[in-house]
Design an enzyme around this catalytic site. Structure first.
Site, PDB file in Angstrom:
ATOM      1  N   ARG A 133       0.727  -1.207   0.059  1.00  0.00           N
ATOM      2  CA  ARG A 133       0.061   0.083   0.045  1.00  0.00           C
ATOM      3  C   ARG A 133       0.880   1.294  -0.054  1.00  0.00           C
ATOM      4  NH1 ARG A 133      -3.260  -3.327   3.128  1.00  0.00           N
ATOM      5  NH2 ARG A 133      -5.263  -4.034   1.743  1.00  0.00           N
ATOM      6  N   LYS A 155       3.426  11.189 -11.690  1.00  0.00           N
ATOM      7  CA  LYS A 155       2.402  10.283 -12.424  1.00  0.00           C
ATOM      8  C   LYS A 155       3.100   8.921 -12.609  1.00  0.00           C
ATOM      9  CE  LYS A 155      -0.409  12.974 -15.705  1.00  0.00           C
ATOM     10  NZ  LYS A 155      -0.543  13.155 -17.150  1.00  0.00           N
ATOM     11  N   GLU A 197      11.241  17.261 -26.292  1.00  0.00           N
ATOM     12  CA  GLU A 197      10.312  17.743 -24.896  1.00  0.00           C
ATOM     13  C   GLU A 197      11.027  18.902 -24.531  1.00  0.00           C
ATOM     14  OE1 GLU A 197       7.719  15.972 -24.050  1.00  0.00           O
ATOM     15  OE2 GLU A 197       8.011  14.081 -24.415  1.00  0.00           O
ATOM     16  N   LYS A 239       8.004  22.281 -15.993  1.00  0.00           N
ATOM     17  CA  LYS A 239       7.183  21.389 -15.547  1.00  0.00           C
ATOM     18  C   LYS A 239       6.794  21.564 -13.956  1.00  0.00           C
ATOM     19  CE  LYS A 239       5.573  16.732 -15.282  1.00  0.00           C
ATOM     20  NZ  LYS A 239       5.752  15.612 -15.906  1.00  0.00           N
ATOM     21  N   GLU A 249      -4.192  17.440 -13.421  1.00  0.00           N
ATOM     22  CA  GLU A 249      -4.525  17.891 -14.816  1.00  0.00           C
ATOM     23  C   GLU A 249      -5.829  18.207 -14.906  1.00  0.00           C
ATOM     24  OE1 GLU A 249      -3.437  15.387 -18.664  1.00  0.00           O
ATOM     25  OE2 GLU A 249      -2.837  14.458 -16.643  1.00  0.00           O
ATOM     26  N   ARG A 253      -2.558  21.766 -15.934  1.00  0.00           N
ATOM     27  CA  ARG A 253      -1.499  20.968 -16.320  1.00  0.00           C
ATOM     28  C   ARG A 253      -1.643  20.417 -17.826  1.00  0.00           C
ATOM     29  NH1 ARG A 253       1.057  15.910 -12.540  1.00  0.00           N
ATOM     30  NH2 ARG A 253       2.167  14.905 -14.140  1.00  0.00           N
ATOM     31  N   ASN A 257       0.607  18.850 -22.634  1.00  0.00           N
ATOM     32  CA  ASN A 257       0.235  18.113 -23.678  1.00  0.00           C
ATOM     33  C   ASN A 257       0.689  18.553 -25.214  1.00  0.00           C
ATOM     34  OD1 ASN A 257      -0.671  15.697 -22.551  1.00  0.00           O
ATOM     35  ND2 ASN A 257      -2.541  16.253 -22.108  1.00  0.00           N
ATOM     36  N   HIS A 260       1.462  16.699 -28.131  1.00  0.00           N
ATOM     37  CA  HIS A 260       1.077  15.155 -27.627  1.00  0.00           C
ATOM     38  C   HIS A 260      -0.206  14.575 -28.329  1.00  0.00           C
ATOM     39  CE1 HIS A 260       4.253  15.705 -25.094  1.00  0.00           C
ATOM     40  NE2 HIS A 260       4.215  14.602 -24.585  1.00  0.00           N
ATOM     41  N   HIS A 264       0.715  11.387 -29.729  1.00  0.00           N
ATOM     42  CA  HIS A 264       0.247  10.122 -29.305  1.00  0.00           C
ATOM     43  C   HIS A 264      -0.486   9.170 -30.369  1.00  0.00           C
ATOM     44  CE1 HIS A 264       0.128  11.629 -24.976  1.00  0.00           C
ATOM     45  NE2 HIS A 264       1.265  10.656 -25.053  1.00  0.00           N
ATOM     46  N   HIS A 277       9.423   8.138 -28.426  1.00  0.00           N
ATOM     47  CA  HIS A 277       8.402   8.934 -27.830  1.00  0.00           C
ATOM     48  C   HIS A 277       8.544  10.746 -28.203  1.00  0.00           C
ATOM     49  CE1 HIS A 277       5.052  10.963 -25.394  1.00  0.00           C
ATOM     50  NE2 HIS A 277       5.971  11.708 -24.618  1.00  0.00           N
TER      51      HIS A 277
HETATM   52  N1  LIG Z   1       5.233  10.222 -15.784  1.00  0.00           N
HETATM   53  C1  LIG Z   1       5.327  11.042 -16.637  1.00  0.00           C
HETATM   54  O1  LIG Z   1       4.771  12.074 -16.386  1.00  0.00           O
HETATM   55  C2  LIG Z   1       6.074  10.683 -18.100  1.00  0.00           C
HETATM   56  C3  LIG Z   1       5.999  12.110 -18.875  1.00  0.00           C
HETATM   57  C4  LIG Z   1       6.680  11.665 -20.055  1.00  0.00           C
HETATM   58  C5  LIG Z   1       7.157  10.551 -20.513  1.00  0.00           C
HETATM   59  N2  LIG Z   1       6.886   9.370 -19.584  1.00  0.00           N
HETATM   60  C6  LIG Z   1       7.061   7.949 -19.867  1.00  0.00           C
HETATM   61  O2  LIG Z   1       8.460   7.676 -20.026  1.00  0.00           O
HETATM   62  C7  LIG Z   1       8.757   6.957 -21.009  1.00  0.00           C
HETATM   63  C8  LIG Z   1       9.805   7.372 -22.082  1.00  0.00           C
HETATM   64  O3  LIG Z   1      10.869   7.505 -21.194  1.00  0.00           O
HETATM   65  P1  LIG Z   1      12.265   7.603 -21.702  1.00  0.00           P
HETATM   66  O4  LIG Z   1      12.310   8.217 -23.107  1.00  0.00           O
HETATM   67  O5  LIG Z   1      13.411   7.871 -20.813  1.00  0.00           O
HETATM   68  O6  LIG Z   1      12.610   5.855 -22.042  1.00  0.00           O
HETATM   69  P2  LIG Z   1      13.469   4.697 -21.373  1.00  0.00           P
HETATM   70  O7  LIG Z   1      13.335   4.670 -20.216  1.00  0.00           O
HETATM   71  O8  LIG Z   1      13.021   3.809 -22.084  1.00  0.00           O
HETATM   72  O9  LIG Z   1      14.982   4.990 -21.943  1.00  0.00           O
HETATM   73  C9  LIG Z   1      15.177   5.155 -23.435  1.00  0.00           C
HETATM   74  C10 LIG Z   1      16.318   4.179 -23.548  1.00  0.00           C
HETATM   75  O10 LIG Z   1      17.616   4.684 -22.980  1.00  0.00           O
HETATM   76  C11 LIG Z   1      18.211   3.701 -22.256  1.00  0.00           C
HETATM   77  N3  LIG Z   1      18.794   4.387 -21.172  1.00  0.00           N
HETATM   78  C12 LIG Z   1      18.456   5.122 -20.102  1.00  0.00           C
HETATM   79  N4  LIG Z   1      19.174   6.108 -19.535  1.00  0.00           N
HETATM   80  C13 LIG Z   1      20.358   5.592 -19.945  1.00  0.00           C
HETATM   81  C14 LIG Z   1      21.798   6.152 -19.943  1.00  0.00           C
HETATM   82  N5  LIG Z   1      21.989   6.988 -19.021  1.00  0.00           N
HETATM   83  N6  LIG Z   1      22.686   5.682 -20.791  1.00  0.00           N
HETATM   84  C15 LIG Z   1      22.381   4.729 -21.947  1.00  0.00           C
HETATM   85  N7  LIG Z   1      21.199   4.396 -22.036  1.00  0.00           N
HETATM   86  C16 LIG Z   1      20.283   4.625 -21.235  1.00  0.00           C
HETATM   87  C17 LIG Z   1      17.198   2.817 -21.826  1.00  0.00           C
HETATM   88  O11 LIG Z   1      17.886   1.597 -21.650  1.00  0.00           O
HETATM   89  C18 LIG Z   1      16.275   2.789 -23.195  1.00  0.00           C
HETATM   90  O12 LIG Z   1      16.779   1.953 -23.959  1.00  0.00           O
HETATM   91  C19 LIG Z   1       7.504   6.386 -21.745  1.00  0.00           C
HETATM   92  O13 LIG Z   1       7.049   4.881 -21.271  1.00  0.00           O
HETATM   93  C20 LIG Z   1       6.517   7.504 -21.419  1.00  0.00           C
HETATM   94  O14 LIG Z   1       5.259   7.220 -21.327  1.00  0.00           O
HETATM   95  C21 LIG Z   1       6.176   9.557 -18.294  1.00  0.00           C
HETATM   96 ZN   LIG Z   2       5.928  13.639 -23.713  1.00  0.00          ZN
END
Ligand SMILES: NC(=O)c1ccc[n+]([C@@H]2O[C@H](COP(=O)([O-])OP(=O)(O)OC[C@H]3O[C@@H](n4cnc5c(N)ncnc54)[C@H](O)[C@@H]3O)[C@@H](O)[C@H]2O)c1
Ligand SMILES: [Zn+2]
Length: 380
Positions: A133, A155, A197, A239, A249, A253, A257, A260, A264, A277
């Site tokens: 929990r 989030k 971003e 942010k 949101e 917030r 988007n 996006h 998306h 992404h």
């Molecule tokens: N919670 C939120 O508010 C929010 C906001 C934006 C995106 N997201 C989510 O985040 C995800 C995308 O995040 P991301 O782009 O970081 O993707 P990710 O975590 O998949 O990382 C991208 C790639 O980089 C590699 N990697 C990570 N750190 C590294 C480093 N320092 N050196 C070498 N390789 C490294 C990972 O292995 C992966 O292959 C999506 O699932 C998206 O939905 C969430």
């Molecule tokens: Zn994004």
């Protein structure tokens, strides 16, 4: 003021560090950005925890684990690995991680450190919010996307089938510690994907950040941490400011988007396998910029001789080449755009730039205009 900013002048090479505080309904938490930020873990009341766990990816930990242990001063850490990639944001992985934590002796007073990109952060945040929990977590973001975006705001989510982020929670971390040195091992494409971003945040923030990004975009490299840290801090501040005002949101917030809605749809139309992404968001930014021009919102040429619309589009394009969209069927993409307010529980909205530094939320836009813009982008 909703966030607090301060500089800490540590000795020697780690002289620059920026700290913000995020206001959250549950709790406030610090965001520390700069080379050496992991040292701030030493400031947390670690004695209150019965055990310390790290959730990370094997390759990442191999490359950076030693530095993290050295800087954070932590010992007795237990490490749980998840495979890299979006597929790890699943209920199956949640179950596997929860079982690993249990086997490793975690209890209600354990701390979970999320060392990775948005995938580790989103999955791990969800695990932390539900394990027994809820246990405390700390975000240690290692990608540009995670450092400027996903680690802040609380989030968490996993995907269910093709439905992205279908199941999740709002669960603020105890702290976010972003050291840009870790970005040096990112693949160039992953690094650039995060910069889209940053562009989004710069469009929202307006002139100081936007102008700086325009000046520096050509010279940004994954391994230039000292020059990245200020930019990352400025981008994440956008942010922080937004989520501190509107955590859930309901209103403000939604501006996050920007880019996006189309982004998306592009990701979904290609099964989340073709674009990173941020790249899909890059196309989304180009689309809303053109839509805004059609609405007559972006004005004529400013001092620079370019209109705001041209400056935004140029900045997106200067991040690097986007994966082509020429081969995509417009119908297949447009079908995946949200249709009207009833379609997704009143969540539909377009965020359209009015000018650099100002966006407007629009309930829906003319579909013919979106289709025309999409075709224009395909033949650009
Ligand atoms: N919670 C939120 O508010 C929010 C906001 C934006 C995106 N997201 C989510 O985040 C995800 C995308 O995040 P991301 O782009 O970081 O993707 P990710 O975590 O998949 O990382 C991208 C790639 O980089 C590699 N990697 C990570 N750190 C590294 C480093 N320092 N050196 C070498 N390789 C490294 C990972 O292995 C992966 O292959 C999506 O699932 C998206 O939905 C969430
Ligand atoms: Zn994004």
């Amino acid at each position: 003021m909703l966030f607090v900013e301060s500089r800490s002048a540590a000795a020697g090479r780690e002289a620059w560090m920026r700290r913000f505080r995020v206001k959250s309904a549950h709790r406030d938490y610090p965001v520390v950005i700069g080379c050496g930020a992991w040292r701030a873990l030493r400031e947390l009341p670690l004695a209150r925890y019965s055990s310390l766990f790290v959730l990370t990816e094997r390759v990442l930990w191999k490359r950076w684990g030693e530095r993290f242990l050295d800087h954070s001063g932590l010992d007795g850490l237990r490490v749980v690995f998840v495979p890299g990639g979006e597929r790890s944001k699943s209920l199956a992985e949640l179950e596997r991680v929860a079982s690993a934590l249990l086997r490793g002796g975690a209890d209600r007073r354990s701390l979970l450190i999320l060392f990775g990109g948005g995938v580790v952060g989103d999955l791990g945040g969800f695990v932390a919010s539900t394990f027994m929990r809820g246990i405390d977590c700390v975000q240690v973001p290692t990608t540009v996307v995670a450092q400027v975006d996903s680690s802040v705001g609380g989030k968490t989510a996993v995907n269910v089938g093709a439905a992205k982020n279908l199941v999740g929670t709002f669960y603020p971390p105890r702290a976010v510690l972003a050291d840009p040195v870790v970005l040096s091992s990112l693949e160039e494409r992953v690094f650039r994907s995060g910069l889209y971003e940053v562009v989004k945040h710069a469009i929202l923030a307006g002139p100081p950040l936007f102008d700086e990004l325009e000046r520096r975009i050509g010279g940004l490299r994954p391994d230039s941490a000292p020059s990245l840290e200020r930019l990352i801090a400025a981008a994440v501040k956008v942010k922080i400011d937004v989520v501190s005002r509107d955590e859930r949101e309901a209103g403000g917030r939604r501006v996050l988007n920007l880019g996006h809605t189309v982004g998306h749809a592009l990701e979904a139309a290609t099964g989340y396998r073709y674009f990173l992404h941020g790249e899909a968001v890059g196309w989304g930014l180009l689309a809303v910029t053109r839509l805004a021009s059609r609405l007559g919102w972006l004005g004529g040429p400013g001092d620079s001789g370019r209109s705001d619309g041209e400056r935004m589009a140029r900045l997106v394009e200067r991040v690097g080449p986007l994966p082509p969209i020429r081969h995509l069927k417009p119908g297949a993409v447009l079908r995946l755009l949200p249709r009207d307010k009833k379609a997704v529980g009143g969540q539909v909205h377009w965020v359209i730039p009015e000018r650099i530094g100002k966006v407007r939320i629009v309930p829906d836009v003319d579909r013919a205009a979106v289709a025309a813009v999409f075709r224009e982008l395909q033949t650009r």
